[in-house]
Design a protein around this motif. Structure first.
Motif, mmCIF file in Angstrom:
data_model
loop_
_atom_site.group_PDB
_atom_site.id
_atom_site.type_symbol
_atom_site.label_atom_id
_atom_site.label_comp_id
_atom_site.label_asym_id
_atom_site.label_seq_id
_atom_site.Cartn_x
_atom_site.Cartn_y
_atom_site.Cartn_z
ATOM 1 N N ARG A 61 57.236 74.483 43.192
ATOM 2 C CA ARG A 61 57.790 75.371 42.169
ATOM 3 C C ARG A 61 56.914 76.592 41.899
ATOM 4 N NH1 ARG A 61 61.220 74.158 38.589
ATOM 5 N NH2 ARG A 61 62.647 72.471 38.891
ATOM 6 N N THR A 62 55.788 76.728 42.580
ATOM 7 C CA THR A 62 54.847 77.822 42.349
ATOM 8 C C THR A 62 54.713 78.631 43.628
ATOM 9 O OG1 THR A 62 53.638 76.368 40.848
ATOM 10 C CG2 THR A 62 52.519 78.365 41.562
ATOM 11 N N ASP A 63 55.262 79.824 43.646
ATOM 12 C CA ASP A 63 55.259 80.658 44.851
ATOM 13 C C ASP A 63 53.903 81.349 45.016
ATOM 14 O OD1 ASP A 63 55.697 82.322 46.971
ATOM 15 O OD2 ASP A 63 57.515 83.224 46.164
ATOM 16 N N PRO A 64 53.098 80.934 46.005
ATOM 17 C CA PRO A 64 51.781 81.557 46.192
ATOM 18 C C PRO A 64 51.867 82.968 46.780
ATOM 19 C CG PRO A 64 52.166 79.910 47.879
ATOM 20 C CD PRO A 64 53.318 79.840 46.935
ATOM 21 N N HIS A 65 53.044 83.395 47.196
ATOM 22 C CA HIS A 65 53.209 84.746 47.720
ATOM 23 C C HIS A 65 53.253 85.780 46.597
ATOM 24 C CE1 HIS A 65 53.915 83.365 51.807
ATOM 25 N NE2 HIS A 65 54.724 82.445 51.314
ATOM 26 N N ARG A 66 53.532 85.349 45.387
ATOM 27 C CA ARG A 66 53.589 86.256 44.244
ATOM 28 C C ARG A 66 52.264 86.217 43.499
ATOM 29 N NH1 ARG A 66 58.160 84.792 40.525
ATOM 30 N NH2 ARG A 66 57.975 82.729 41.385
ATOM 31 N N PRO A 67 51.741 87.359 43.117
ATOM 32 C CA PRO A 67 50.477 87.381 42.364
ATOM 33 C C PRO A 67 50.652 86.788 40.967
ATOM 34 C CG PRO A 67 51.403 89.596 42.538
ATOM 35 C CD PRO A 67 52.265 88.692 43.363
ATOM 36 N N GLY A 68 49.540 86.352 40.414
ATOM 37 C CA GLY A 68 49.544 85.822 39.054
ATOM 38 C C GLY A 68 49.850 84.346 38.946
ATOM 39 N N GLN A 69 49.951 83.648 40.066
ATOM 40 C CA GLN A 69 50.223 82.211 40.033
ATOM 41 C C GLN A 69 48.921 81.454 39.749
ATOM 42 O OE1 GLN A 69 53.326 81.030 40.229
ATOM 43 N NE2 GLN A 69 54.025 83.128 40.481
ATOM 44 N N TRP A 70 49.057 80.296 39.118
ATOM 45 C CA TRP A 70 47.888 79.498 38.813
ATOM 46 C C TRP A 70 47.593 78.587 40.006
ATOM 47 C CZ3 TRP A 70 46.212 74.439 37.876
ATOM 48 C CH2 TRP A 70 44.984 74.358 37.240
ATOM 49 N N LEU A 71 46.838 79.154 40.961
ATOM 50 C CA LEU A 71 46.458 78.423 42.167
ATOM 51 C C LEU A 71 44.990 78.713 42.469
ATOM 52 C CD1 LEU A 71 49.594 79.265 44.310
ATOM 53 C CD2 LEU A 71 48.977 77.002 43.471
ATOM 54 N N LEU A 72 44.368 77.815 43.209
ATOM 55 C CA LEU A 72 42.976 78.017 43.579
ATOM 56 C C LEU A 72 42.838 79.205 44.524
ATOM 57 C CD1 LEU A 72 41.946 74.326 44.212
ATOM 58 C CD2 LEU A 72 41.498 75.698 42.188
ATOM 59 N N TYR A 73 41.749 79.928 44.384
ATOM 60 C CA TYR A 73 41.462 81.059 45.253
ATOM 61 C C TYR A 73 40.361 80.649 46.225
ATOM 62 C CZ TYR A 73 41.025 85.934 46.618
ATOM 63 O OH TYR A 73 41.022 87.094 47.327
ATOM 64 N N CYS A 74 40.466 81.108 47.457
ATOM 65 C CA CYS A 74 39.490 80.747 48.484
ATOM 66 C C CYS A 74 38.108 81.293 48.122
ATOM 67 C CB CYS A 74 39.936 81.311 49.835
ATOM 68 S SG CYS A 74 38.743 81.045 51.158
ATOM 69 N N PRO A 75 37.106 80.434 47.953
ATOM 70 C CA PRO A 75 35.771 80.924 47.590
ATOM 71 C C PRO A 75 35.132 81.768 48.686
ATOM 72 C CG PRO A 75 35.778 78.516 47.750
ATOM 73 C CD PRO A 75 37.175 78.984 47.993
ATOM 74 N N PHE A 76 35.401 81.455 49.953
ATOM 75 C CA PHE A 76 34.855 82.244 51.053
ATOM 76 C C PHE A 76 35.414 83.666 51.005
ATOM 77 C CE2 PHE A 76 34.875 83.841 55.410
ATOM 78 C CZ PHE A 76 33.549 83.652 55.775
ATOM 79 N N ARG A 77 36.706 83.766 50.781
ATOM 80 C CA ARG A 77 37.333 85.093 50.699
ATOM 81 C C ARG A 77 36.849 85.850 49.464
ATOM 82 N NH1 ARG A 77 43.623 86.638 51.647
ATOM 83 N NH2 ARG A 77 43.249 88.850 51.784
#
Length: 134
Positions: A32-48
């Motif tokens: 239910r959470t589209d990671p393609h759209r900004p502002g989603q509550w998802l983890l961000y890659c620490p390396f990136r």
């Protein structure tokens, strides 16, 4: 009651079943959470975050989202190597872990040195290639 719970947690099937339950909960949230759209509550890659470069698994969250929604082309675009190599390997290892656990045995894979070197080499090459090519 406590001894019974302790025995259940010590059973070889407990870790793979726990991982399966956690994965199902994460998949339900991600569906239910589209990671393609900004502002989603998802983890961000620490390396990136630290380097600005894509790590070998960057795109995995988007890839899983696309797979769950039946968009194989988008999943391939998000992370082709992980889709073609990582997903089948992960499913096979997870199946073996669960199957052995349900049979009352612990599963501890012991890959050969050549397998580890090959996997590490492919991972590094993929990480470099996806940042050079774009």
């Amino acid at each position: 009651m406590r001894a019974r719970l302790r025995r259940a947690r010590a059973h070889p099937a407990a870790p793979p079943l726990g991982a399966l339950a956690a994965g199902a909960a994460a998949a339900a949230y991600l569906y239910r959470t589209d990671p393609h759209r900004p502002g989603q509550w998802l983890l961000y890659c620490p390396f990136r975050w630290l380097t600005g470069l894509d790590c070998p698994t960057c795109g995995a969250t988007r890839m899983v989202y696309d797979l769950m929604h039946g968009d194989l082309a988008a999943a391939f675009h998000d992370n082709a190597a992980l889709l073609l190599l990582g997903v089948p390997a992960g499913l096979w290892l997870g199946w073996r872990w669960l199957r052995e656990g349900l049979r009352g045995r612990r599963y501890r894979p012991s890959p050969r040195r050549a397998t580890l070197v090959t996997a590490l080499t492919l991972t590094v090459l993929w990480g470099i290639g996806r940042n050079v090519v774009g």
